[in-house]
Write a protein that holds these residues in place. Sequence first.
Motif, PDB file in Angstrom:
ATOM      1  N   PRO A 168      -5.685  -1.794  -9.129  1.00 19.27           N
ATOM      2  CA  PRO A 168      -4.370  -1.496  -9.712  1.00 19.27           C
ATOM      3  C   PRO A 168      -3.248  -1.583  -8.680  1.00 19.27           C
ATOM      4  O   PRO A 168      -3.419  -1.221  -7.517  1.00 19.27           O
ATOM      5  CB  PRO A 168      -4.532  -0.058 -10.208  1.00 19.27           C
ATOM      6  N   ALA A 169      -2.094  -2.032  -9.128  1.00 24.56           N
ATOM      7  CA  ALA A 169      -0.945  -2.162  -8.239  1.00 24.56           C
ATOM      8  C   ALA A 169      -0.487  -0.812  -7.716  1.00 24.56           C
ATOM      9  O   ALA A 169      -0.059  -0.693  -6.571  1.00 24.56           O
ATOM     10  CB  ALA A 169       0.202  -2.856  -8.968  1.00 24.56           C
ATOM     11  N   ASP A 170      -0.569   0.238  -8.545  1.00 26.93           N
ATOM     12  CA  ASP A 170      -0.041   1.535  -8.103  1.00 26.93           C
ATOM     13  C   ASP A 170      -0.900   2.154  -7.011  1.00 26.93           C
ATOM     14  O   ASP A 170      -0.477   3.096  -6.336  1.00 26.93           O
ATOM     15  CB  ASP A 170       0.118   2.498  -9.276  1.00 26.93           C
ATOM     16  N   ILE A 171      -2.108   1.632  -6.806  1.00 25.78           N
ATOM     17  CA  ILE A 171      -2.955   2.067  -5.694  1.00 25.78           C
ATOM     18  C   ILE A 171      -2.702   1.174  -4.485  1.00 25.78           C
ATOM     19  O   ILE A 171      -2.458   1.636  -3.372  1.00 25.78           O
ATOM     20  CB  ILE A 171      -4.435   2.037  -6.102  1.00 25.78           C
ATOM     21  N   THR A 172      -2.712  -0.115  -4.698  1.00 21.56           N
ATOM     22  CA  THR A 172      -2.555  -1.068  -3.596  1.00 21.56           C
ATOM     23  C   THR A 172      -1.160  -1.021  -2.990  1.00 21.56           C
ATOM     24  O   THR A 172      -1.002  -1.137  -1.768  1.00 21.56           O
ATOM     25  CB  THR A 172      -2.841  -2.494  -4.109  1.00 21.56           C
ATOM     26  N   LEU A 173      -0.141  -0.873  -3.824  1.00 24.28           N
ATOM     27  CA  LEU A 173       1.245  -0.884  -3.355  1.00 24.28           C
ATOM     28  C   LEU A 173       1.846   0.519  -3.334  1.00 24.28           C
ATOM     29  O   LEU A 173       3.053   0.690  -3.402  1.00 24.28           O
ATOM     30  CB  LEU A 173       2.089  -1.792  -4.260  1.00 24.28           C
ATOM     31  N   ALA A 174       0.998   1.541  -3.214  1.00 27.31           N
ATOM     32  CA  ALA A 174       1.458   2.925  -3.294  1.00 27.31           C
ATOM     33  C   ALA A 174       2.378   3.275  -2.125  1.00 27.31           C
ATOM     34  O   ALA A 174       2.243   2.743  -1.018  1.00 27.31           O
ATOM     35  CB  ALA A 174       0.264   3.875  -3.300  1.00 27.31           C
ATOM     36  N   ARG A 175       3.333   4.168  -2.395  1.00 29.23           N
ATOM     37  CA  ARG A 175       4.185   4.728  -1.343  1.00 29.23           C
ATOM     38  C   ARG A 175       3.520   6.009  -0.847  1.00 29.23           C
ATOM     39  O   ARG A 175       3.351   6.959  -1.598  1.00 29.23           O
ATOM     40  CB  ARG A 175       5.578   5.035  -1.885  1.00 29.23           C
ATOM     41  N   PRO A 176       3.110   6.070   0.419  1.00 32.49           N
ATOM     42  CA  PRO A 176       2.322   7.218   0.898  1.00 32.49           C
ATOM     43  C   PRO A 176       3.086   8.531   0.944  1.00 32.49           C
ATOM     44  O   PRO A 176       2.480   9.595   0.976  1.00 32.49           O
ATOM     45  CB  PRO A 176       1.921   6.774   2.314  1.00 32.49           C
ATOM     46  N   ASP A 177       4.426   8.498   0.951  1.00 34.52           N
ATOM     47  CA  ASP A 177       5.203   9.722   1.083  1.00 34.52           C
ATOM     48  C   ASP A 177       5.681  10.270  -0.253  1.00 34.52           C
ATOM     49  O   ASP A 177       6.548  11.139  -0.301  1.00 34.52           O
ATOM     50  CB  ASP A 177       6.413   9.497   2.002  1.00 34.52           C
ATOM     51  N   ALA A 178       5.136   9.786  -1.346  1.00 29.76           N
ATOM     52  CA  ALA A 178       5.550  10.254  -2.670  1.00 29.76           C
ATOM     53  C   ALA A 178       4.813  11.538  -3.046  1.00 29.76           C
ATOM     54  O   ALA A 178       3.599  11.640  -2.854  1.00 29.76           O
ATOM     55  CB  ALA A 178       5.290   9.176  -3.717  1.00 29.76           C
ATOM     56  N   ALA A 179       5.558  12.522  -3.557  1.00 32.23           N
ATOM     57  CA  ALA A 179       4.947  13.752  -4.033  1.00 32.23           C
ATOM     58  C   ALA A 179       4.379  13.542  -5.427  1.00 32.23           C
ATOM     59  O   ALA A 179       4.648  12.533  -6.084  1.00 32.23           O
ATOM     60  CB  ALA A 179       5.992  14.868  -4.045  1.00 32.23           C
ATOM     61  N   ALA A 180       3.571  14.515  -5.875  1.00 28.45           N
ATOM     62  CA  ALA A 180       3.004  14.426  -7.216  1.00 28.45           C
ATOM     63  C   ALA A 180       4.120  14.416  -8.249  1.00 28.45           C
ATOM     64  O   ALA A 180       5.098  15.163  -8.131  1.00 28.45           O
ATOM     65  CB  ALA A 180       2.066  15.608  -7.451  1.00 28.45           C
TER      66      ALA A 180
END
Length: 325
Positions: free
Chosen positions: A166-178
């Motif tokens: 999935p794109a939201d895993i591969t291109l995830a922003r690591p500093d995003a909160a829940a």
Amino acid sequence: MMEILSVTGPASIQDLGRFDQYRFGVGTSGAMDEVALRAGNILLGNDENAAAIEIPMMPFKLRFGRDMAFALTGAGVEAEIAGRPIPPWWRSHARAGDVLTIKAMSRGARLYLAVGGGIDVPMILGSRSTQFRGEFGGWHGRPLQAGDTLPCASSTAAIDELGIEPADITLARPDAAADQTIVRVVIAGEYDAFDAATQALFWSGRWKITPQSNRYGYRLQGPDMKPKAPVEKRSHGIVPGVIQIPPNGQPIIQMRDAQTSGGYPKIATVIRADLWRVGQARLGSELRFEQTAYTDALAAEAEMSTYLDRLRTNVRLVEELRACR
């Protein structure tokens, strides 16, 4: 063909959109999550602009009229066909008469159902996308309804199973909160119409996506964003991603069904590589804006392109290996 059995909310037929009609006042329309649409078509060996169904609300149910391959991409969902579960970001197969049931959405805001060959509705002004404002394109220019029977193009897509990352895993922003989506933006034409304190609020604020948001625009709730003095501008060209500040001081992000012109002052613009993130942000969740340089915006787009290139390569390799068996 496929028959819609039940639908909740404004599901519609979308491709990548129409981009050469601005001079006539016709907006882009097209998929709110371009990455997911492209990925589904890549899985199926379709042209990446093939039309699919964009599904923003559950439940949703349809019946396949013939054997065909299909793919689910975009939001994480609970789905099954003929009683067997189907994960998201997955190519599967349907037999004539099989019923696909999409029950719930665990994450994200929009699911894309692509089929081998694409949905074969007429091309209007260079696109098959539904244009709600003008009531054309897609299926009679309107949201899908129970009883609609959609034509599907012929396809040579393999009727088997294949999953992708999935794109939201591969291109995830690591500093995003829940339950928060970080969106990179570049400053826009009227940024300096706001004083330094108000600019700081824009960057530090947590912007809630209100229920008044839709494919036309996302209306946000957060700090009061008033310019130093009233800004009165003639209507001028705008595009999806532009963030405008209306008189009430609460930003609006123009989305895929946005009008082609407007006069509210523009404070920033979402970079193209992050528009899909906004499209997958849920009502009630929060956005946070991150200032980005033009060069970094280009790098982000290159990262997105690399992800799609890797999908194309991996799917092609899998198909070649299967052909050799």
